[in-house]
Design a protein around this motif. Structure first.
Motif, mmCIF file in Angstrom:
data_model
loop_
_atom_site.group_PDB
_atom_site.id
_atom_site.type_symbol
_atom_site.label_atom_id
_atom_site.label_comp_id
_atom_site.label_asym_id
_atom_site.label_seq_id
_atom_site.Cartn_x
_atom_site.Cartn_y
_atom_site.Cartn_z
ATOM 1 N N SER A 79 0.700 -1.192 0.037
ATOM 2 C CA SER A 79 -0.033 0.057 -0.096
ATOM 3 C C SER A 79 0.901 1.242 -0.012
ATOM 4 C CB SER A 79 -0.849 0.019 1.170
ATOM 5 O OG SER A 79 -0.202 0.144 2.530
ATOM 6 N N PRO A 80 0.616 2.125 -0.850
ATOM 7 C CA PRO A 80 1.328 3.389 -0.936
ATOM 8 C C PRO A 80 1.230 4.300 0.395
ATOM 9 C CG PRO A 80 -0.531 3.373 -2.394
ATOM 10 C CD PRO A 80 -0.643 2.103 -1.682
ATOM 11 N N SER A 81 0.209 4.470 1.220
ATOM 12 C CA SER A 81 0.024 5.362 2.100
ATOM 13 C C SER A 81 -0.519 4.648 3.615
ATOM 14 C CB SER A 81 -0.846 6.650 1.643
ATOM 15 O OG SER A 81 -2.112 6.009 1.441
ATOM 16 N N SER A 82 -0.331 5.422 4.444
ATOM 17 C CA SER A 82 -0.901 4.937 5.847
ATOM 18 C C SER A 82 -2.339 5.039 5.969
ATOM 19 C CB SER A 82 -0.536 6.073 6.894
ATOM 20 O OG SER A 82 0.872 5.912 6.870
ATOM 21 N N ASP A 83 -3.087 5.879 4.924
ATOM 22 C CA ASP A 83 -4.523 5.886 4.843
ATOM 23 C C ASP A 83 -5.138 4.620 4.261
ATOM 24 O OD1 ASP A 83 -4.872 8.261 6.337
ATOM 25 O OD2 ASP A 83 -4.677 9.466 4.633
ATOM 26 N N THR A 84 -4.557 4.158 3.092
ATOM 27 C CA THR A 84 -4.701 3.207 2.360
ATOM 28 C C THR A 84 -4.504 1.862 3.266
ATOM 29 O OG1 THR A 84 -3.842 4.062 0.350
ATOM 30 C CG2 THR A 84 -4.312 1.723 0.401
ATOM 31 N N THR A 85 -3.434 1.724 4.270
ATOM 32 C CA THR A 85 -3.272 0.748 4.937
ATOM 33 C C THR A 85 -4.283 0.637 6.134
ATOM 34 O OG1 THR A 85 -0.770 0.591 4.506
ATOM 35 C CG2 THR A 85 -1.559 -0.367 6.562
ATOM 36 N N ALA A 86 -4.632 1.893 6.576
ATOM 37 C CA ALA A 86 -5.791 1.981 7.614
ATOM 38 C C ALA A 86 -6.967 1.295 7.005
ATOM 39 C CB ALA A 86 -6.020 3.077 8.057
ATOM 40 N N THR A 87 -7.415 1.619 5.822
ATOM 41 C CA THR A 87 -8.548 1.159 5.221
ATOM 42 C C THR A 87 -8.652 -0.371 4.967
ATOM 43 O OG1 THR A 87 -8.791 3.131 4.172
ATOM 44 C CG2 THR A 87 -10.116 1.478 3.142
ATOM 45 N N ILE A 88 -7.503 -0.876 4.531
ATOM 46 C CA ILE A 88 -7.334 -2.368 4.246
ATOM 47 C C ILE A 88 -7.452 -3.067 5.731
ATOM 48 C CG2 ILE A 88 -5.673 -4.048 3.773
ATOM 49 C CD1 ILE A 88 -4.326 -2.198 1.676
ATOM 50 N N PHE A 89 -6.731 -2.520 6.692
ATOM 51 C CA PHE A 89 -6.962 -3.036 8.079
ATOM 52 C C PHE A 89 -8.499 -3.046 8.460
ATOM 53 C CE2 PHE A 89 -2.515 -3.747 9.937
ATOM 54 C CZ PHE A 89 -1.942 -3.887 8.868
ATOM 55 N N HIS A 90 -8.967 -2.070 8.412
ATOM 56 C CA HIS A 90 -10.480 -1.762 8.659
ATOM 57 C C HIS A 90 -11.200 -2.817 8.107
ATOM 58 C CE1 HIS A 90 -14.175 -0.042 10.135
ATOM 59 N NE2 HIS A 90 -14.583 0.082 9.082
ATOM 60 N N ILE A 91 -11.317 -3.039 6.712
ATOM 61 C CA ILE A 91 -11.897 -4.039 6.043
ATOM 62 C C ILE A 91 -11.608 -5.468 6.228
ATOM 63 C CG2 ILE A 91 -12.401 -4.688 3.648
ATOM 64 C CD1 ILE A 91 -11.750 -1.838 2.503
ATOM 65 N N PHE A 92 -10.295 -5.779 6.529
ATOM 66 C CA PHE A 92 -9.991 -6.948 7.002
ATOM 67 C C PHE A 92 -10.661 -7.381 8.443
ATOM 68 C CE2 PHE A 92 -7.271 -9.712 9.711
ATOM 69 C CZ PHE A 92 -6.771 -10.684 8.864
#
Length: 196
Positions: A79-92
């Protein structure tokens, strides 16, 4: 004439009847013992099969959680950014009902994020620290049994996966906690039947 023949017919019939009753009672006790032993063996075999089935189910749940965490780690690395990573973790966390919490840790073990959001602040040290130490040295998932979020008091299995770059440098750790309540679901389904 033998004495048995001289006795009255009533005594002879009573003697034969008592002998018959004794044989029937002894036979009944023998049959009862054999049937009881067979029922115990059948019950033990059934309980063993049930225990093996529950163990396999629990093992499969943990294996699935481990595989999902490895995939999550790979996504987080890409993931290119912290926000994208946060979204991925939330969805997971939202699609894995067996996962209580998902943690995103820096290489030292400080929290960078937690889902669902909790009172733990970003930057606080992740506990238990043993899992962080194990994950720093590992190349794959590591496990720990305990409580990851003290505010929930839910014991469970904590799985941590180190996030490493292609050259092997540790850039973070992804962890999740599986509640023992969730892992015990098969037991709660059959326990009322066993108590009858």
């Amino acid at each position: 004439m033998p004495q048995f023949v001289r006795q009255s017919l009533l005594i002879q019939l009573l003697s034969v009847y008592l002998l018959f009753i004794i044989v029937v009672l002894l036979g009944g006790v023998g049959v009862d013992t054999v049937v009881e032993r067979q029922l115990q063996n059948d019950a033990q075999a059934s309980e063993l099969a049930l225990a093996q089935d529950i163990a396999l189910d629990t093992s499969q749940q943990i294996h699935d959680a481990e595989s999902a965490l490895v995939a999550l780690s790979n996504l987080a690395l890409q993931s290119p950014s912290s926000d994208t990573t946060a979204t991925i973790f939330h969805i997971f966390q939202s699609i894995h009902s067996d996962v209580d919490h998902v943690y995103w840790l820096d290489p030292v073990g400080n929290l960078r994020g937690i889902w669902p959001q909790d009172n733990l602040g970003v930057g606080s040290e992740f506990s238990p620290t043993q899992i962080v130490d194990l994950a720093r040295m590992a190349t794959g998932p590591v496990f720990e049994v305990g409580i990851a979020v003290e505010t929930t008091f839910n014991a469970g299995v904590i799985i941590a996966e180190p996030m490493r770059t292609s050259d092997g440098r540790l850039v973070g750790i992804v962890a999740d906690s599986l509640s023992l309540v969730g892992l015990s679901t098969p037991l709660t389904k059959i326990l009322p039947d066993l108590l009858i």
